[in-house]
Every structure is written in C-alpha cells, then in structure tokens.
Design an enzyme around this catalytic site. Structure first.
Site, PDB file in Angstrom:
ATOM      1  N   ASP A  13      -2.267  12.947 -30.026  1.00 19.56           N
ATOM      2  CA  ASP A  13      -2.247  13.062 -31.481  1.00 19.56           C
ATOM      3  C   ASP A  13      -3.367  14.006 -31.897  1.00 19.56           C
ATOM      4  O   ASP A  13      -4.534  13.783 -31.573  1.00 19.56           O
ATOM      5  CB  ASP A  13      -2.448  11.686 -32.120  1.00 19.56           C
ATOM      6  N   GLN A  14      -3.011  15.089 -32.579  1.00 20.92           N
ATOM      7  CA  GLN A  14      -3.990  16.030 -33.131  1.00 20.92           C
ATOM      8  C   GLN A  14      -4.631  16.917 -32.044  1.00 20.92           C
ATOM      9  O   GLN A  14      -5.780  17.308 -32.150  1.00 20.92           O
ATOM     10  CB  GLN A  14      -5.052  15.289 -33.946  1.00 20.92           C
ATOM     11  N   CYS A  61       1.364  14.140 -39.291  1.00 23.31           N
ATOM     12  CA  CYS A  61       1.929  13.174 -38.341  1.00 23.31           C
ATOM     13  C   CYS A  61       3.399  12.822 -38.560  1.00 23.31           C
ATOM     14  O   CYS A  61       4.237  13.036 -37.682  1.00 23.31           O
ATOM     15  CB  CYS A  61       1.128  11.874 -38.379  1.00 23.31           C
ATOM     16  N   HIS A 111       4.289   5.913 -35.024  1.00 20.38           N
ATOM     17  CA  HIS A 111       4.168   6.060 -36.476  1.00 20.38           C
ATOM     18  C   HIS A 111       5.463   5.673 -37.174  1.00 20.38           C
ATOM     19  O   HIS A 111       5.659   5.982 -38.343  1.00 20.38           O
ATOM     20  CB  HIS A 111       3.827   7.513 -36.821  1.00 20.38           C
ATOM     21  N   ASP A 301       1.624  16.072 -31.890  1.00 19.02           N
ATOM     22  CA  ASP A 301       2.337  16.144 -33.169  1.00 19.02           C
ATOM     23  C   ASP A 301       1.782  17.217 -34.106  1.00 19.02           C
ATOM     24  O   ASP A 301       2.479  17.674 -35.009  1.00 19.02           O
ATOM     25  CB  ASP A 301       2.351  14.776 -33.868  1.00 19.02           C
ATOM     26  N   HIS A 302       0.541  17.624 -33.915  1.00 22.40           N
ATOM     27  CA  HIS A 302      -0.075  18.692 -34.708  1.00 22.40           C
ATOM     28  C   HIS A 302      -1.458  18.930 -34.136  1.00 22.40           C
ATOM     29  O   HIS A 302      -1.908  18.217 -33.225  1.00 22.40           O
ATOM     30  CB  HIS A 302      -0.163  18.332 -36.194  1.00 22.40           C
TER      31      HIS A 302
END
Length: 483
Positions: A13-14, A61, A111, A301-302
């Site tokens: 994540d991130q 997200c 999520h 996701d980003h």
C-alpha cells in the site's frame, strides 16, 4: 479441468514505482548503486519482467483497488474518489479464479466495502484494516499478545502522517511480519488438490512510517536523496504551503531533518517487506515445494509523494503518486522471455486480465484492462495509445485530476480550477518542467488538451463537449460527499 499455475499476488500500500532497486529510475548512491535495498523484488525480474511505467487508474486507495479486482476503470465502476461506492461487481479476479477451481484466499489489508465483502475470494482473513480503526484482526492479536499493555496505536503515529520513528513493537510483532505469518499459515493448511490464488496484502509502506529498528537503521544515517521540487511549484502551490503544517498535511515544506526521517522510514518499510518476501519464498520453496509452480505478481494501489514538489501522501497526478511497481515472475512451466524492463504504459486494471490469461481462464467482457503478456512476448507490440487516470475531489477541489500518459508525455488537468500540466516523461521523469507554462509548447499542449476532451466527451460530469474541456463545480460529482 486442466489445472493452471498457482498464483501469488503480493500487494503493498502506497509503494511508489521508483522505490524498487531494479527500477531504472530508483535513486542511486554516490557509487551508482540503487539506494533502495530490495534484492528479493529485484530477483523476480530474473524469471520475469518489471514494468517501469505502471500507473494507477486513480491515485488513491479505494477506486484503485476496485479497478484491480474488477479490471474496470473508476468511471465505469462509478467510483472516482476516496469515498467510493459499494463493491458490487459482475466479475472479479478472485471470483473468476474461484469459479475455475482455484482455492482463493486473501490475508492482510482489505479496503472492501462493506467490511466482510469477499470480492469473490473463498476466504478473507485474518485481515488488517490499517487505518485508525481498532477492530481488525491484527489489532486484536497485538492487544492480546501484549496482555493489553499496548496496541498498534500506542506508538503515537497517525495513519496518514509525515512524522516517523522506529516501531514501538518488536519486529516479530510488526504488521508486515504478522501478514507474512498469516500467508504461511495458509500454505500450511491449504487444499493441495487444487491450485491456489493467494493474495498477501501488506498495509505498509503506507503510514505510519514505523519500520522496526533494524530497517530504520539501514537508512537513517545515510545521505538520503532529496525530494524533487519542480520549477513550477512555487507559482502553483506557494501560497498554500502552511507555516506550521499539521502532521497529516498534504503539502508541507519541511526541514531536511524531518524529510530525511520520513524517507528513511519509508524505504525501511519497503526493505522490511522485501525481507518478509524472502521468508515467504523460502517457505514456498523448501517446505512446500510450490515456488517453481507459482506465478508471482507484485504491485501497489498507488504511490507516495514523499516530499516531492513539497507534497505528501497520494491523490496527485505526479509520478510519486501515480506510478507503482509492477513485477511478474513466471513459473518454470511458462515459456516467456525473462529479465525484461518494459517501458510501456500499463495500469492496475491490466492485472486481472493478465492473471486470468496466464491461468488459461476466459477474460469476462466486462474487463476493460488488457493482458500485459503480449508486451512480455514482444515489448514493441501494438498497445493502447495512452493510459488514462483520474480522481474526483476527495478532501478539497485541488484533488480533482484527469491525466493522460502516452509513450512520451503526461498531460494532467484539474476540471475544477483548470490547473494544467504537461511533462515530457521521456526526458523529464522527475517532472521538473511544466511545459504547459511555456509559450514555446502551446501547440503540443493544445494537442493533448484535445485528446483529453475527446476522451471525456461522453462523461456525465460535463468535463467536455468532445472538442473543448470545461471546468465544472463540485456538484458535477453526483452523489459525492462534498469536501
């Protein structure tokens, strides 16, 4: 049915795209070596490929994950901002694999909405929410293991923050280690008569920036790479930079000391994931004998701005936020070219068709992404003319963004206030020079403005009449909770 390969999808994540040692744009030290230590991720390329221009359909997200699981764009899903919409899809990646006979399981961060939505997986859990919520499996486990003395919040860091410190829990109790342990539990107890689709979803390197001490120490005393600040930043954001930024600020001109701490922690969290993948892959090889039979895909996701252009967190159309790692390793049964760095624009909606194609499963007509296997077979193959991503206002109107990325340029436009960017990604990957500000590039800016207008011609928000772009008010995002 003919059984396909086992499939392991690892999600962080991130995790920004240049924070992998094998990525050609990873920061380097004074000796020219990659600054970010990720030997296990690098090794995936030996039997696979790294896509150095993998982007997200939305740099935040919820819509990004919805696109990954459905193979559809945020506009099709009806979810272009953080708030999202119910996760109701006709087809999902996990659902198609479940229907094809795979044992499908996710551990770690989810999520999905509402809580407990399996998005087609046979089983989810144990799970880790990761945000400021206490009701997740990891939080309960940590609370019980410490006899109630501490939980995931007692370290004093927020879930969206630029502040950093070593973790307040031992390495073996950190959520990254815990998530790997849950994956190992699945492998120990899986149904060996079926191929598996296992998703291992890490909450880090998303804040809090709290690596265990061993990984903090790998970076904190090093000469860390400085953030990139574009020539356009002062004019665009100068008035918005707070004198006393809150710790969850989206924009902040921090001291070099604070920036170094954030970057040391962020890179440390990524290296910790890499070490945990070593633990996972070793078990898959030595204890279970399945590593050579498993297709492995790693992505996120980003990204994370990490101070570039004085920006933090995600949600922006710039490289730190929109570009992510995408690495594939093939099982020995698949005869694809290996050791490739492929510099073509791909995205998260391509993950579902890629995995289904590799498993020999029909791709549903609802899927808008494309299998990247054709690019692995021939990196010069015909591909989409450009990649499109977007974000509706999620906290402020400044969040609104539309972007197009082709083989050379990135064009970005804010449909609320009209801000416009054009970067020559081919020669300016760090986005130092905004060509949209230059009278020398009026013609090419106009060309990309027209491309965007045509792409958005049928959107209900009123972004375009097919020929020109039009700014819109917040009410254009129907059903959105206004900031």
């Amino acid at each position: 049915m003919d059984t396909g390969p086992n499939i392991l999808l690892v999600m962080a994540d991130q995790h920004r795209g240049d924070a992998v040692g094998a990525d050609p744009h990873c920061p380097t030290d004074t000796h020219g070596y990659p600054f970010v230590h990720t030997p296990q991720l690098n090794n995936l390329v030996e039997r696979g490929a790294l896509f150095s221009r993998a982007y997200v359909p939305a740099p935040i997200c919820v819509p990004a994950r919805q696109s990954l699981w459905s193979g559809q764009t945020p506009a099709t899903i009806g979810s272009t901002n953080w708030y999202g919409h119910p996760w109701e899809f006709e087809h999902t990646l996990a659902g198609e694999l479940t229907d094809a006979g795979y044992q499908t399981h996710l551990v770690g961060k989810t999520h999905s909405q509402p809580r407990g939505n399996h998005v087609g997986f046979e089983r989810m859990g144990p799970t880790h929410v990761g945000a400021s919520l206490r009701d997740d499996d990891y939080a309960e486990w940590l609370h019980n293991k410490s006899g109630g003395q501490y939980d995931k919040h007692t370290g004093g860091l927020e879930s969206n923050t630029w502040t950093a410190r070593p973790s307040h829990v031992p390495e073996h109790e950190h959520p990254t280690t815990w998530t790997t342990s849950q994956a190992l539990n699945f492998l120990e107890n899986r149904d060996e008569d079926r191929p598996f689709f296992l998703t291992v979803s890490y909450q880090r390197p998303h804040p809090p920036f709290d690596p265990p001490s061993a990984f903090w120490e790998m970076y904190i005393d090093r000469d860390l790479p400085e953030p990139v600040v574009g020539e356009w930043v002062e004019e665009m954001f100068g008035d918005e930079i707070p004198t006393y930024p809150p710790t969850d600020a989206w924009i902040a001109d921090l001291s070099p000391h604070e920036i170094d701490r954030a970057r040391a922690a962020y890179y440390g969290l990524i290296t910790q994931i890499d070490f945990q993948l070593t633990r996972l892959f070793e078990s898959m090889w030595r204890e279970h004998g399945v590593l050579d039979d498993t297709l492995i895909l790693y992505t996120s996701d980003h990204g994370e701005m990490l101070g570039d252009h004085h920006l933090w967190r995600k949600g922006f159309p710039f490289e730190g936020s929109t570009r992510v790692p995408l690495l594939l390793q093939f099982p020995t049964s698949m005869d694809y070219p290996t050791e490739q760095i492929i510099d073509r624009p791909v995205g998260l909606e391509d993950v579902m068709p890629t995995i289904l194609a590799a498993a020999g499963i029909d791709i549903p007509e609802t899927v808008e992404g494309r299998s990247v296997l054709s690019l692995i077979e021939d990196p010069t193959a015909d591909w989409r003319p450009y990649y499109h991503g977007e974000l509706g206002p999620s906290w402020t109107p400044k969040d609104a963004t539309q972007y197009l990325i082709d083989e050379q340029y990135k064009y970005a436009w804010n449909p609320y206030n009209g801000d416009e960017f054009l970067f020559d990604i081919g020669s300016d990957r760090q986005e130092r020079c905004n060509l949209a500000e230059s009278s020398d590039h009026t013609e090419i800016v106009s060309t990309y403005r027209s491309k965007m207008a045509r792409h958005l011609a049928h959107r209900p928000e009123g972004f375009s009449d097919g020929e020109s772009l039009h700014q819109v008010g917040l009410d254009a995002w129907e059903g959105m909770e206004t900031p």
